[in-house]
Design an enzyme around this catalytic site. Structure first.
Site, PDB file in Angstrom:
ATOM      1  N   LYS A 173       9.972   5.711  -1.689  1.00  0.00           N
ATOM      2  CA  LYS A 173       9.384   6.938  -2.305  1.00  0.00           C
ATOM      3  C   LYS A 173       7.945   6.963  -1.282  1.00  0.00           C
ATOM      4  O   LYS A 173       7.128   6.250  -1.525  1.00  0.00           O
ATOM      5  CB  LYS A 173       8.992   6.527  -3.705  1.00  0.00           C
ATOM      6  CG  LYS A 173       7.864   7.311  -4.242  1.00  0.00           C
ATOM      7  CD  LYS A 173       7.960   9.021  -4.262  1.00  0.00           C
ATOM      8  CE  LYS A 173       6.834   9.602  -4.990  1.00  0.00           C
ATOM      9  NZ  LYS A 173       5.524   9.796  -4.090  1.00  0.00           N
ATOM     10  N   GLU A 248      -0.046  -4.307  -1.846  1.00  0.00           N
ATOM     11  CA  GLU A 248      -0.808  -4.346  -0.679  1.00  0.00           C
ATOM     12  C   GLU A 248      -2.278  -3.461  -1.153  1.00  0.00           C
ATOM     13  O   GLU A 248      -1.729  -2.023  -0.965  1.00  0.00           O
ATOM     14  CB  GLU A 248      -0.474  -3.699   0.681  1.00  0.00           C
ATOM     15  CG  GLU A 248       0.755  -4.908   1.103  1.00  0.00           C
ATOM     16  CD  GLU A 248       0.048  -6.218   1.574  1.00  0.00           C
ATOM     17  OE1 GLU A 248      -1.219  -6.259   1.404  1.00  0.00           O
ATOM     18  OE2 GLU A 248       0.760  -7.030   1.873  1.00  0.00           O
ATOM     19  N   CYS A 282      -7.177   0.500   4.437  1.00  0.00           N
ATOM     20  CA  CYS A 282      -7.710  -0.667   3.565  1.00  0.00           C
ATOM     21  C   CYS A 282      -8.226  -1.590   4.315  1.00  0.00           C
ATOM     22  O   CYS A 282      -9.180  -2.206   3.738  1.00  0.00           O
ATOM     23  CB  CYS A 282      -6.338  -1.203   2.812  1.00  0.00           C
ATOM     24  SG  CYS A 282      -5.012   0.203   1.988  1.00  0.00           S
TER      25      CYS A 282
HETATM   26  C1  SIN Z   1      -3.517  -0.107   5.349  1.00  0.00           C
HETATM   27  O1  SIN Z   1      -4.741   0.652   5.483  1.00  0.00           O
HETATM   28  O2  SIN Z   1      -2.908  -0.330   4.221  1.00  0.00           O
HETATM   29  C2  SIN Z   1      -2.815  -0.780   6.530  1.00  0.00           C
HETATM   30  C3  SIN Z   1      -3.671  -0.999   7.622  1.00  0.00           C
HETATM   31  C4  SIN Z   1      -3.035  -1.913   9.018  1.00  0.00           C
HETATM   32  O3  SIN Z   1      -1.837  -2.099   8.830  1.00  0.00           O
HETATM   33  O4  SIN Z   1      -3.859  -2.292   9.666  1.00  0.00           O
END
Ligand code: SIN
Length: 479
Positions: A173, A248, A282
């Site tokens: 999804k 994550e 992230c």
């Molecule tokens: C993310 O922002 O979750 C992934 C960033 C990355 O794989 O470097």
């Protein structure tokens, strides 16, 4: 404008109720396409298909599964321009960055095409002469993947490649802001020849799809990338059927430059870790701790580099900073800047945005550098997800480690030093799953990406990444 379809059991289908989601370009406000807005019925069909396909897919040989992944890898490379263009149109990141993401996404497929053949069991010496103990690794079952809008390709392949390599089947999804990139990846899965039902994709009502996935016992694993807030809800729901989960989640990365750092390298690393995808990452650095003897120089150097950034539509030549994805993200970033300024921060660069209103398209924001930042500001407590660099100073190593660790998040941290001893000491002391030492771009398919504390559970990437898709069984044989 094109209407796309979802992919279930090897078929492209429309939603039963004919409802659609409109996908818009965050830079221009233009419609990029329409995707089906499906809910429980289609999600159940996708789970049925994945469940039916599991028995035969999980008993194929590792090398057969690897061959399908190799085909997908080559197709991703052949189609990288087309996928990247779609990504820029629905997500906003500059085209060169989008091409980089497709390569990153393909890298996961390549890595797990190799790793599929390296899933080993064990033989354990038994305590009785007439016994033998074998440990087997077997595919966990049907996997559901819920993926975010910030990396519309890589966050799919980072889950899909190890799941399929392990012998699992999938229901994916994608985020409603960026489903067309996902649909194009499904199209390549079909071209790579994966048997019907092995991969399925539904787009639509996040709540309904999520509830259907979470309450269905046949889905034995959920892998999710997104906010900590949603991750906590999913973690609770997973308890209902004791699903395996990998999460994550959010980050609030500290970036530390010690006075013994190579300052130019630190500035380059700071910008790489902060401005990738306009800060909507992230692992983006969110708070910049610079040792007091070098803080003024650091600010001057960053300021001069920020002048080189061109904000705009990522399809235009020379643009290296795209729009923010939507109004809610823009508002949060603006709120962080306002709150900081109200509490005494100084805007050293940028600070201005143009929020989409009426006919003005795009939520653009200049890269923004703040000094005089203090720990009581919102920006020091929450993930910003935007191109803002709040700078603070510190006196000692001990003090900065304590400040850096003083958060519920634990995804990524960065620091710059030329001292070998300090690099070892500080990397061991930081409570983070990923530490970049003189490295502002540590993400790579070969390494185990994931967070401590409320930043998540499990690891994606590396040989570790396939573990989450495998069950451990021991077989005790009496002879
Ligand atoms: C993310 O922002 O979750 C992934 C960033 C990355 O794989 O470097």
């Amino acid at each position: 404008m094109k209407s796309y379809k979802i992919y279930i059991d090897g078929q492209w289908i429309e939603s039963m109720n004919k409802e659609q989601i409109t996908v818009t370009n965050p830079a221009t406000g233009e419609v990029v396409g329409y995707v089906p807005k499906v809910g429980e019925t289609e999600t159940k069909k996708a789970i049925d298909a994945a469940n039916n396909a599991f028995k035969s897919w999980s008993t194929t040989t590792a090398s057969e599964r690897a061959n399908y992944l190799w085909k997908l890898y080559h197709l991703l490379l052949e189609n990288k321009e087309d996928i990247a263009r779609t990504m820029t149109m629905e997500q906003g990141k500059p085209l060169q960055e989008a091409i980089g993401e497709v390569m990153y996404a393909a890298g996961f497929v390549q890595w797990y095409a190799e790793e599929a053949r390296r899933v080993y069991g064990e033989t354990i010496p038994a305590s009785k002469e007439n016994k033998r103990i074998r440990v087997l690794k077997q595919a966990v079952g049907v996997v559901a993947a819920i993926t975010p809008w910030n990396f519309p390709a890589a966050m799919i392949t980072r889950k899909l490649a190890p799941a399929l390599a392990a012998g699992c089947t999938m229901v994916i999804k994608p985020a409603s802001q960026t489903p067309i990139t996902a649909i194009k990846i499904m199209d390549l899965c079909e071209k790579a020849g994966f048997p019907k039902g092995v991969v399925n994709l539904v787009t639509g009502n996040a709540n309904e799809i999520g509830k259907t996935i979470m309450s269905d016992f046949r889905v034995r694993k959920l892998t999710f990338t997104g906010s900590t807030e949603v991750g906590k809800i999913l973690m609770g729901q997973a308890g209902e059927t004791v699903k395996r989960i990998s999460l994550e989640l959010g980050g609030h990365a500290p970036f530390i430059a010690f006075e013994d750092a190579d300052l130019d390298k630190a500035v380059t690393g700071a910008l790489a870790s902060k401005l990738r995808n306009c800060g909507q990452v992230c692992v983006a650095s969110n708070r910049f701790y610079i040792q007091e003897s070098i803080v003024d120089k650091f600010i001057e150097k960053i300021k001069s580099k920020l002048a080189d950034y061109r904000v705009g539509n990522g399809l235009e030549e020379g643009v290296n900073l795209g729009p923010l994805i939507d109004e809610s993200v823009y508002n949060k970033v603006e709120k962080h800047i306002e709150d900081a300024v109200n509490k005494g921060a100084k805007i050293e660069f940028g600070g201005k945005g143009s929020k989409a209103e009426g006919n003005t398209p795009g939520h653009f924001l200049q890269p923004t550098l703040l000094s005089n930042v203090t720990e009581d500001m919102l920006i020091m407590k929450e993930e910003t997800f935007g191109p803002v660099i709040p700078v603070l100073s510190f006196k000692s190593e001990e003090e900065v480690i304590e400040r850096a660790n003083n958060t519920n998040y634990g995804l990524a941290a960065y620091f710059y030093t030329e001292s070998l001893a300090r690099s070892i000491r500080v990397s061991e002391a930081l409570d983070y799953g990923i530490v970049g030492v003189n490295d502002g771009s540590p993400s790579t398919p070969e390494a185990p990406f994931g967070g401590f504390k409320e930043s998540g559970l499990g690891r994606e990437g590396g040989h570790h990444g396939i573990e989450g898709f495998l069950e451990t069984k021991y077989v005790s044989v009496q002879i």
